[in-house]
Scaffold this motif. Structure first.
Motif, short mmCIF file in Angstrom:
data_model
loop_
_atom_site.label_atom_id
_atom_site.label_comp_id
_atom_site.label_asym_id
_atom_site.label_seq_id
_atom_site.Cartn_x
_atom_site.Cartn_y
_atom_site.Cartn_z
N GLU A 314 45.64 32.48 32.77
CA GLU A 314 44.99 33.17 33.89
C GLU A 314 45.11 34.69 33.70
O GLU A 314 44.17 35.44 33.98
CB GLU A 314 45.70 32.74 35.17
N HIS A 317 42.72 35.88 31.06
CA HIS A 317 41.36 35.85 31.59
C HIS A 317 41.13 37.05 32.51
O HIS A 317 40.11 37.75 32.40
CB HIS A 317 41.15 34.53 32.34
N THR A 387 40.04 32.48 25.79
CA THR A 387 40.14 33.62 26.71
C THR A 387 39.44 33.36 28.03
O THR A 387 39.97 33.66 29.10
CB THR A 387 39.52 34.87 26.06
N TYR A 388 38.23 32.79 28.00
CA TYR A 388 37.38 32.75 29.19
C TYR A 388 37.24 31.35 29.80
O TYR A 388 36.83 31.24 30.95
CB TYR A 388 35.98 33.28 28.85
N SER A 389 37.52 30.31 29.02
CA SER A 389 37.30 28.96 29.54
C SER A 389 38.59 28.16 29.72
O SER A 389 38.67 27.33 30.61
CB SER A 389 36.38 28.18 28.58
N THR B 275 33.44 36.14 38.95
CA THR B 275 33.78 36.08 37.53
C THR B 275 32.63 36.59 36.67
O THR B 275 32.82 37.41 35.78
CB THR B 275 34.14 34.64 37.10
N LYS B 279 32.74 39.76 34.28
CA LYS B 279 32.58 39.55 32.84
C LYS B 279 31.36 40.30 32.29
O LYS B 279 31.43 40.93 31.24
CB LYS B 279 32.46 38.05 32.55
N GLU B 314 39.08 28.85 40.08
CA GLU B 314 39.14 30.16 39.44
C GLU B 314 38.29 31.16 40.22
O GLU B 314 38.66 32.32 40.40
CB GLU B 314 38.61 30.00 38.01
#
Lengths: 432, 432
Positions: A314, A317, A387-389, B275, B279, B314
């Protein structure tokens, strides 16, 4: 014990980036990595493990934690910082004894091990109970006994905190096969008189110690230091010699250009704690600028009371995305950057030269991340996936010094049910 | 089928906040909730399930998704927005056929169901394949066939997209026991001529339809609209009658005060996608201000190509913390706010009056979140736990219309291995 992992995707360091060796072999002999490559090594192994659809990567290093604070998880969420800290956190902490603190640390270890953390830098009182828990768990930790002093009349001789910190170092530094290192800690400029800070820093420098501090976390702290001393917290610590040996500073949200110059010149590391900085409304640390200046930046979760978990996936991210939004630039803080912060840069902070990277001869501090779940498919870009998923629940193995501590949901060194029992007991005592 | 859940912590609506009924009972009769209370109901049930150490809460509603874009997960991460979209995403999308899009939707459904999403609002082409997948899965969805038009000479009669959108509505609106609703979609101001937008909006208003749009996502989009039309995207849509029936707009990062006035006056909902906004470096939507003005704000993940997953936990976490950091105020966007956005407010967006809240008579769209893992202990504040500590992997049951679709890692309606096989095939075709 010799273990061979086969059919693995292996995250390797390629100059200052990561690359993925697909369908590779990784061998562990005792506590170290003995082979990485595309060909199966022709020797005998005690165990061979199939790592199909798993990414093997260096274990994550959480460089700023107050592990026992899991005991305060969720308490006072959404309150303004001062009210949260003074009206909620401090009164509970006043009631804590070594017994509850130990239970808290053990719960934190369960959470960290399951989430792929192999080492952490901690800052809390009654640290011997945390050391005991770390020793049993098999994890690594850089432990401190924080020094504070509010009384301007207190002399260094009278500071029991200084005394405890130095005794802790003598007793435990480089213990448990080097898994436990003792660092030093001044909690922050605003919680320590200059007199005690100076005296303690001299002791730290005599021992070539590693100093863990909070620095410029909030604008209030930063501005009040300037009002009080005519210098920033960075200048204050630097003028006291605090950066003469080795140091790392958590938060650094309000660092000025001149502070960053000092950090760079003195090789001081920054520990970035984005979730805590967002949640507590501290602000956006200028991390990309720090990295561009060549400052070593690592990651930390901060304590679970201001996060509210110890989840390094987390944290990666969060670090990877929030600065894009703040800088209106999608190219800052990319996957490579945050993976580096969570591994290689963390090992530098902890002064563990043979950790943080998967390579032959390094300590086998390795985690395996599963690609099985829907959110990890398709696996087109594995660094982006991590990193993102990815979620920390994708971690299916955590190994430290060649020893598997956690595998497919099972803890190998810690008794989960006993720890849960102790936490329930501690919570009943604390909150009734 | 009558099911009783016992010993559950149940997240109930108490005026405009949530409260937790501890150790309660919740009964489901057919597709609806038939009882919630502290006393065990004295009747016969087909199934009784022990929910000790589980929080039962309304299922999450993901109000802005492009579900098939899981096919592009991780591709082009860290590129600047324009380069990501035009050089990476569009060329891949050009190669997509209904077969791949269907495989993508099915993978997205696996991910959503496991993560506690019970309904989503989708925007993508070839929507019939998505509808088929939704029908089979048991989930709910508000589906659209997006309208775009770049050619100033294109007349409404020539727009095959308009034709498809209206046919889709006739064929599928309120189908599969009301699980599938057909909304309408104009992709965005910058991707549609005024002529086609006006004509399509007239058709939508004739049908009292629900319009799903992108709006003021980036500063560039917002400023270019003003330069082109002398009005903001909000004013442009409003002047065309776009808000006269029912509408919801994704992103709204650059909304001005006057835009918010229009949103409030016309009951237009905002879908916040933090998010994706972070991003892709779109910026911080002024969400607390919108909420203070009485605008309905719900949550969405956006497509997995810009997120990079479909994880509503998330998304709640991100929404709850990033605005604190941006506004330097820890009290904005608290746990209650984001839980409301992800449930009650989402049901309003989807025009599903009997969803979004656990109460007798409502559809049984329920998820169970486990408190078993270390990061969910101690359970001192359950709303804070759900918002700041929980992971989507803590979801142990997803129920829609009284039917269990997912339980303890097992899918009841979808064939996971078949879907994985289809995705591998689609990816091989797309990326070779």
């Amino acid at each position: 014990m010799k273990i061979l992992f086969e059919n693995a995707d292996i995250l390797l360091r390629d100059r200052d980036k990561f690359s993925v060796l697909e369908d590779g072999y990784l061998a562990v002999d005792g506590e170290r990595i003995s082979y990485i490559g595309s060909e199966k090594p022709q020797e005998d192994f005690d165990v061979i493990k199939d790592m199909s659809r798993r990414i093997m990567m260096p274990g994550l290093i959480n460089c700023h934690n107050h592990s026992p604070m899991v005991l305060l998880r969720g308490v006072g969420s959404d309150l303004p910082l001062q009210q949260w800290l003074f009206d909620t956190v401090f009164p509970i902490e006043d009631r804590l004894t070594a017994e509850e603190i130990g239970a808290g640390s053990r719960l934190a270890l369960l959470e960290m091990i399951a989430g792929g953390t192999v080492s952490f830098s901690d800052m809390y009182f009654e640290p011997e109970t945390t050391i005991e828990a770390v020793a049993q768990s098999g994890l690594k930790a850089n432990i401190t006994r924080p020094v504070q002093s509010f009384d301007p009349d207190e002399t260094p001789d009278q500071s029991y905190r200084m005394k405890e910190a130095l005794e802790l170092y003598n007793k435990y530094n480089n213990s448990f096969d080097g898994r436990v290192l003792i660092d030093f800690c001044i909690h922050a400029e605003y919680t320590c008189t200059e007199r005690i800070a100076k005296a303690f820093i001299d002791e730290v420098n005599d021992r070539k110690g590693n100093l863990h501090i909070h620095l410029s976390e909030t604008k209030k702290e930063h501005d009040e230091c300037i009002a009080k001393y005519g210098k920033t917290p960075t200048e204050w610590f630097n003028d006291l010699g605090g950066f003469d040996s080795s140091a790392f500073a958590a938060h650094c949200v309000w660092l000025e250009e001149k502070d960053m110059e000092i950090f760079h010149r003195k090789n001081v590391s920054v520990i970035h704690n984005p979730t805590s900085n967002m949640k507590l409304a501290s602000g956006f640390a200028p991390v990309q600028k720090m990295l561009d200046k060549g400052i070593n930046v690592a990651l930390g979760t901060d304590g679970a009371s201001s996060n509210n978990n110890l989840n390094m996936f987390e944290e990666m991210h969060m670090a990877a995305v929030v600065h894009n939004g703040y800088d209106l630039d999608a190219t800052v803080m990319n996957a490579d950057t945050v993976l580096t912060m969570a591994t290689v840069n963390g090992a530098k902070v902890q002064r563990r030269a043979d950790c943080g990277e998967l390579k032959v001869g390094n300590k086998a501090d390795i985690i395996a991340v599963s690609l099985d779940k829907p959110h990890m498919r398709p696996a087109l870009d594995k660094k982006a996936l991590l990193t993102y998923s990815a979620q920390d629940s994708d971690v299916v193995m955590t190994m430290v010094d060649g020893k598997i501590l956690y595998e497919n949901g099972e803890y190998k060194t810690l008794d989960k049910e006993k720890i849960y029992y102790d936490i329930d007991k501690a919570v009943k005592k604390l909150y009734s």
